[in-house]
Design a protein around this motif. Structure first.
Motif, PDB file in Angstrom:
ATOM      1  N   UNK A 185      -6.293   2.899   1.690  1.00 22.83           N
ATOM      2  CA  UNK A 185      -7.528   2.790   0.428  1.00 22.83           C
ATOM      3  C   UNK A 185      -8.633   3.122   1.426  1.00 22.83           C
ATOM      4  N   UNK A 186      -8.738   2.397   2.337  1.00 20.24           N
ATOM      5  CA  UNK A 186     -10.082   2.320   3.388  1.00 20.24           C
ATOM      6  C   UNK A 186     -10.292   3.724   3.632  1.00 20.24           C
ATOM      7  N   UNK A 187      -9.217   4.539   3.906  1.00 17.34           N
ATOM      8  CA  UNK A 187      -9.472   5.786   4.654  1.00 17.34           C
ATOM      9  C   UNK A 187      -9.578   7.065   3.673  1.00 17.34           C
ATOM     10  N   UNK A 188      -8.815   6.889   2.262  1.00 23.51           N
ATOM     11  CA  UNK A 188      -8.852   7.941   1.443  1.00 23.51           C
ATOM     12  C   UNK A 188      -9.516   7.622  -0.053  1.00 23.51           C
ATOM     13  N   UNK A 189      -9.520   5.976  -0.245  1.00 27.61           N
ATOM     14  CA  UNK A 189     -10.569   5.604  -1.364  1.00 27.61           C
ATOM     15  C   UNK A 189      -9.184   5.439  -2.465  1.00 27.61           C
ATOM     16  N   UNK A 233      -7.293   7.817  -4.626  1.00 28.50           N
ATOM     17  CA  UNK A 233      -6.081   8.815  -3.771  1.00 28.50           C
ATOM     18  C   UNK A 233      -5.073   7.979  -3.104  1.00 28.50           C
ATOM     19  N   UNK A 234      -5.106   6.889  -3.140  1.00 30.34           N
ATOM     20  CA  UNK A 234      -3.964   5.928  -2.572  1.00 30.34           C
ATOM     21  C   UNK A 234      -2.626   6.364  -2.998  1.00 30.34           C
ATOM     22  N   UNK A 235      -2.269   6.609  -4.418  1.00 28.00           N
ATOM     23  CA  UNK A 235      -1.178   6.798  -5.019  1.00 28.00           C
ATOM     24  C   UNK A 235      -0.734   8.150  -4.480  1.00 28.00           C
ATOM     25  N   UNK A 236      -1.372   9.058  -4.253  1.00 34.04           N
ATOM     26  CA  UNK A 236      -0.967  10.438  -3.770  1.00 34.04           C
ATOM     27  C   UNK A 236      -0.263  10.475  -2.402  1.00 34.04           C
TER      28      UNK A 236
END
Length: 305
Positions: free
Chosen positions: A150-154, A157-160
């Motif tokens: 989540x620190x990388x993509x927010x 978008x984590x679930x994706x």
């Protein structure tokens, strides 16, 4: 001025590229998404290595200029060049298990063909196959930097990303191995006095890694052999013991032994954290543990009808 070997700058640039890679159609076609993702993978590898030492990514030119820049002995506008993607990935494979350099190189080759060749190499692999393979590699490099997805993509978008990782049948195995190996690496560097100062400061900043769940017990750490803490919150499986006072028919109070599913493990020595039941199971830790509850919820009037 941002130095050319700064791992934080590379991490930030990888985030920008991945934001572009995750933009959906019709804004970006798959081949463009795949290009940005492949570019970000090399940056993640560089950032992971440079975080340990910039010397790991500096191209050793004959005059030693790049090495001098990487050590900080030379400042200014001197040009800095890094080693090739192939070298980056090979070093990541040695340093950050279970990263696979050959798999990573296929992404770099497709990127190069996209830029310099006559075909669109990304189109040879459909999106449903491309993304699980990509995120398997990227997640290992994220973990190598002590970051989360989540620190990388927010967070949105984590679930994706997780949905792609779940498509890899070896995801839990790879994730567990990556976390344990990273914890071993950290504690070995710390004990040897070779842990970089910035990482050491980050490492010391949060000594309490426990989750604060309802129940906890001590447990040996699979990474360093120290004493960690296994936690859980499910109290549905209780064995009650009733306590009476003299001749009073009804129990005065009850205590309970609770069989708790293991949901979280942390080690204060090597800072290993396993935050899912599946990771705990894969690491060979107990899947459940017993805890004592001296104030359990009432069990249907202490079992009396």
């Amino acid at each position: 001025m941002i130095t050319p070997y700064d791992h934080q700058a590379m991490w930030s640039k990888a985030k920008v590229f991945l934001n572009r890679a995750m933009d959906n159609n019709p804004e970006r076609s798959f081949d463009e998404q795949a290009f940005w993702a492949a570019a970000s993978l090399e940056l993640l590898g560089k950032a992971a290595l440079a975080r340990v030492s910039p010397l790991l990514i500096a191209d050793p030119t004959e005059d030693g200029l790049n090495i001098l820049i990487a050590t900080g002995l030379i400042e200014g506008t001197a040009k800095f060049t890094s080693v090739t993607a192939s070298t980056i990935f090979k070093r990541c494979q040695r340093a950050f298990r279970p990263f696979n350099a050959a798999d990573a190189q296929r992404f770099a080759d497709a990127r190069n063909e996209y830029l310099h060749g006559s075909t669109v190499a990304f189109m040879a692999l459909p999106p449903q196959a491309y993304w699980p393979r990509f995120w398997t590699l990227a997640s290992i490099l994220v973990n190598a930097q002590d970051h989360d997805i989540d620190e990388l993509v927010g967070s949105t978008r984590v679930k994706v990303v997780e949905s792609y990782l779940e498509q890899n049948s070896h995801n839990i195995e790879h994730r567990t191995e990556s976390l344990i190996e990273r914890a071993k690496q950290r504690i070995n560097q710390y004990r040897a006095g070779t842990l970089p100062a910035k990482i050491q400061a980050e490492w010391r900043a949060n000594p309490d890694l426990t989750a604060g769940l309802t129940y906890a017990t001590t447990q040996g750490c699979p990474a360093c052999g120290g004493i960690g803490e296994l936690e859980g919150y499910d109290s549905s499986d209780m064995t009650y013991e009733y306590h009476f006072d003299g001749d009073v028919e009804d129990p005065v109070y009850a205590t309970a032994t609770v069989k708790v599913p293991s949901d979280y493990f942390s080690c204060p020595t090597c800072h290993l954290v396993l935050d899912r039941y599946e990771l705990i199971q894969q690491a060979g830790l107990p899947e459940t543990f017993e805890a004592f509850d001296d104030d359990p919820p009432e069990e249907a009037e202490y079992g009396n009808d």
